[in-house]
Scaffold this motif. Structure first.
Motif, PDB file in Angstrom:
ATOM      1  N   ILE A   1       0.987  -1.301   0.263  1.00 24.48           N
ATOM      2  CA  ILE A   1      -0.112   0.101   0.047  1.00 24.48           C
ATOM      3  C   ILE A   1       0.414   1.263  -0.146  1.00 24.48           C
ATOM      4  CG2 ILE A   1      -1.303   1.327   1.325  1.00 24.48           C
ATOM      5  CD1 ILE A   1      -3.081  -1.639   2.310  1.00 24.48           C
ATOM      6  N   ALA A   2       2.114   1.452   0.762  1.00 27.46           N
ATOM      7  CA  ALA A   2       2.594   2.221   0.329  1.00 27.46           C
ATOM      8  C   ALA A   2       3.352   2.667  -0.277  1.00 27.46           C
ATOM      9  CB  ALA A   2       4.146   2.301   1.629  1.00 27.46           C
ATOM     10  N   THR A   3       3.824   1.311  -0.947  1.00 27.58           N
ATOM     11  CA  THR A   3       4.823   1.753  -2.287  1.00 27.58           C
ATOM     12  C   THR A   3       4.068   2.340  -3.504  1.00 27.58           C
ATOM     13  OG1 THR A   3       6.186  -0.536  -1.920  1.00 27.58           O
ATOM     14  CG2 THR A   3       5.992   0.484  -3.815  1.00 27.58           C
TER      15      THR A   3
ATOM     16  N   LEU B   1      19.561  11.320   8.449  1.00 28.72           N
ATOM     17  CA  LEU B   1      18.353  11.821   8.365  1.00 28.72           C
ATOM     18  C   LEU B   1      17.823  13.476   7.560  1.00 28.72           C
ATOM     19  CD1 LEU B   1      17.576  12.147  12.747  1.00 28.72           C
ATOM     20  CD2 LEU B   1      16.710  10.832  11.617  1.00 28.72           C
ATOM     21  N   THR B   2      19.434  13.699   7.937  1.00 30.62           N
ATOM     22  CA  THR B   2      19.126  14.853   7.172  1.00 30.62           C
ATOM     23  C   THR B   2      18.748  14.345   5.090  1.00 30.62           C
ATOM     24  OG1 THR B   2      21.076  15.827   7.819  1.00 30.62           O
ATOM     25  CG2 THR B   2      20.753  17.116   5.745  1.00 30.62           C
ATOM     26  N   SER B   3      19.121  13.126   5.138  1.00 32.68           N
ATOM     27  CA  SER B   3      19.077  13.363   3.560  1.00 32.68           C
ATOM     28  C   SER B   3      17.863  13.191   3.670  1.00 32.68           C
ATOM     29  CB  SER B   3      19.819  12.188   3.204  1.00 32.68           C
ATOM     30  OG  SER B   3      19.955  10.976   1.636  1.00 32.68           O
ATOM     31  N   LEU B   4      16.977  11.644   4.513  1.00 28.58           N
ATOM     32  CA  LEU B   4      15.620  11.784   4.352  1.00 28.58           C
ATOM     33  C   LEU B   4      14.939  13.053   4.646  1.00 28.58           C
ATOM     34  CD1 LEU B   4      15.542   8.875   6.914  1.00 28.58           C
ATOM     35  CD2 LEU B   4      14.972   8.779   4.248  1.00 28.58           C
TER      36      LEU B   4
ATOM     37  N   GLN C   1      17.991  -9.931   8.076  1.00 25.14           N
ATOM     38  CA  GLN C   1      19.341  -8.112   7.848  1.00 25.14           C
ATOM     39  C   GLN C   1      20.365  -7.593   6.527  1.00 25.14           C
ATOM     40  OE1 GLN C   1      22.577 -10.603   9.959  1.00 25.14           O
ATOM     41  NE2 GLN C   1      21.278 -10.950  12.136  1.00 25.14           N
ATOM     42  N   GLU C   2      20.586  -6.859   6.480  1.00 22.09           N
ATOM     43  CA  GLU C   2      21.119  -6.349   5.452  1.00 22.09           C
ATOM     44  C   GLU C   2      22.356  -6.128   6.009  1.00 22.09           C
ATOM     45  OE1 GLU C   2      19.272  -4.384   1.941  1.00 22.09           O
ATOM     46  OE2 GLU C   2      19.943  -2.440   3.037  1.00 22.09           O
TER      47      GLU C   2
ATOM     48  N   PRO D   1       9.156   1.191   1.398  1.00 23.32           N
ATOM     49  CA  PRO D   1       9.493   2.897   1.028  1.00 23.32           C
ATOM     50  C   PRO D   1      10.650   3.142   1.575  1.00 23.32           C
ATOM     51  CG  PRO D   1       6.469   3.182   0.291  1.00 23.32           C
ATOM     52  CD  PRO D   1       6.951   1.406   1.306  1.00 23.32           C
ATOM     53  N   ALA D   2       9.671   3.558   3.367  1.00 21.67           N
ATOM     54  CA  ALA D   2      10.479   3.745   3.804  1.00 21.67           C
ATOM     55  C   ALA D   2      11.574   3.255   4.664  1.00 21.67           C
ATOM     56  CB  ALA D   2       9.018   4.261   5.095  1.00 21.67           C
ATOM     57  N   ILE D   3      11.931   1.947   4.720  1.00 22.83           N
ATOM     58  CA  ILE D   3      12.715   0.691   4.725  1.00 22.83           C
ATOM     59  C   ILE D   3      13.595   1.363   4.050  1.00 22.83           C
ATOM     60  CG2 ILE D   3      13.058  -1.802   4.977  1.00 22.83           C
ATOM     61  CD1 ILE D   3      11.537  -0.242   7.668  1.00 22.83           C
ATOM     62  N   GLN D   4      13.119   1.463   2.599  1.00 20.18           N
ATOM     63  CA  GLN D   4      13.831   1.243   1.951  1.00 20.18           C
ATOM     64  C   GLN D   4      14.316   2.581   1.458  1.00 20.18           C
ATOM     65  OE1 GLN D   4      11.409  -0.078  -1.372  1.00 20.18           O
ATOM     66  NE2 GLN D   4      12.435  -1.803  -1.753  1.00 20.18           N
ATOM     67  N   ALA D   5      13.621   3.707   1.937  1.00 17.91           N
ATOM     68  CA  ALA D   5      14.632   4.688   2.268  1.00 17.91           C
ATOM     69  C   ALA D   5      15.761   5.082   3.379  1.00 17.91           C
ATOM     70  CB  ALA D   5      13.705   5.926   2.074  1.00 17.91           C
ATOM     71  N   CYS D   6      15.709   4.629   3.799  1.00 15.18           N
ATOM     72  CA  CYS D   6      16.242   4.805   5.030  1.00 15.18           C
ATOM     73  C   CYS D   6      17.665   4.208   5.233  1.00 15.18           C
ATOM     74  CB  CYS D   6      15.437   4.167   6.944  1.00 15.18           C
ATOM     75  SG  CYS D   6      16.042   4.001   8.188  1.00 15.18           S
TER      76      CYS D   6
END
Length: 314
Positions: free
Chosen positions: A83-85, A111-114, A163-164, A292-297
């Motif tokens: 849904i977020a995507t 955080l600055t990038s986000l 894990q990544e 997408p929030a996980i991927q962006a972080c």
């Protein structure tokens, strides 16, 4: 059909250990939690809890239910990610836990990038050691955890978490400058990583507290050099470790992230092969990776790693 809310309470009890802990985490009273679980027992038709002293534990049938609940929640995580995507704007709250040095060196630039790329995403950050943060991730207190793994001390890898790799952070022997520092001068003059460690056998040390992976690794490292360190200072605060080294009170084992690209203020030396770096990684609950929030972080953290440099040399 079993009630999903009650199933989640049973899962919370498995991960948090006590009814009081579940109640505190979810802002219920312990009696309300107990009542909900009693109703679940009625739905299922078998006992789910059994007393052990003044506490309770899950029965075999309850463990089966929790395993199926985990699968349902993973599927719901994937649905939330899908849904977020599908949305054009990234919103909501992302809850992140990080240990100290990563919180200092990597989290602020991330955080600055986000903030620049996703201004409507609210990021809540908690500084917490991995020993507590990873169980908190399982208990759904956090969405993403930045954690560490020391050489030869592998972390448990619950099937519910993914894990990544983030980076490898070099670890180095740090000791006070030569003047008036006793064994520090011998360490500076010694030839080879093991000899430098051994030269500090009679010097005071600062290490992380007993029970932590960092302490286990450090003790193993020193014992492999044939000495028991004289541990006079214990703290999870690596900035305190550094200050004690700078003031001539202790030797320490410091990761490069402590410097955050700044010049080193104390002598640094390589450690023996196979023990020279800790592994940094991000952990999430299974099924959450496409959000997408996980991927962006994760992308912002990778960029922060790329921007951080090794410490300068004295």
């Amino acid at each position: 059909m079993f009630d999903l809310h009650r199933l989640r309470l049973l899962r919370e009890l498995k991960h948090r250990g006590t009814l009081a802990a579940v109640a505190a985490a979810l802002s219920y009273s312990p009696s309300a939690i107990s009542q909900q679980l009693s109703q679940l027992e009625t739905e299922v038709g078998v006992p789910l809890l059994e007393p052990v002293g003044r506490r309770v534990r899950l029965t075999q049938q309850a463990e089966i239910l929790v395993a199926h609940t985990e699968a349902v929640l993973e599927r719901l995580e994937r649905a939330e990610a899908d849904i977020a995507t599908s949305l054009t704007d990234l919103t909501g709250t992302l809850r992140v836990a990080s240990f100290q040095t990563a919180a200092l060196a990597l989290v602020p630039p991330a955080l600055t990038s986000l903030r620049a790329s996703h201004p409507r995403l609210r990021v809540h950050v908690t500084q917490m050691e991995p020993e507590r943060a990873l169980p908190g991730l399982l208990a759904r207190d956090f969405d993403l955890v930045i954690a560490e793994e020391y050489p030869g001390i592998p972390n448990p890898r619950p099937a519910e978490l993914e894990q990544e790799e983030l980076c490898h952070d070099p670890l180095r022997l740090a000791h006070p400058p030569r003047a008036g520092s006793g064994g520090a001068a011998d360490a500076a003059d010694a030839s080879g990583p093991t000899a430098r460690l051994r030269a500090l056998a009679d010097h005071p040390w600062v290490l992380e507290p007993e029970g932590t992976a960092a302490r286990h690794w450090a003790m193993t490292l020193c014992r492999s050099a044939d000495f028991e360190p004289d541990v006079r200072f214990e703290s999870t605060d690596l900035l305190l470790h550094l200050r004690l080294v700078e003031q001539g009170h202790a030797a320490a084992l410091l990761p490069d992230l402590v410097w955050d690209g700044r010049p080193a203020t104390v002598p640094l030396h390589q450690l023996p092969r196979g023990r020279r770096a800790r592994r940094l990684f991000t952990a999430i609950r299974r099924g959450r990776g496409r959000h997408p929030a996980i991927q962006a972080c994760r992308q912002a953290l990778r960029e922060a790693v790329g921007a951080s440099g090794p410490p300068g040399r004295r």
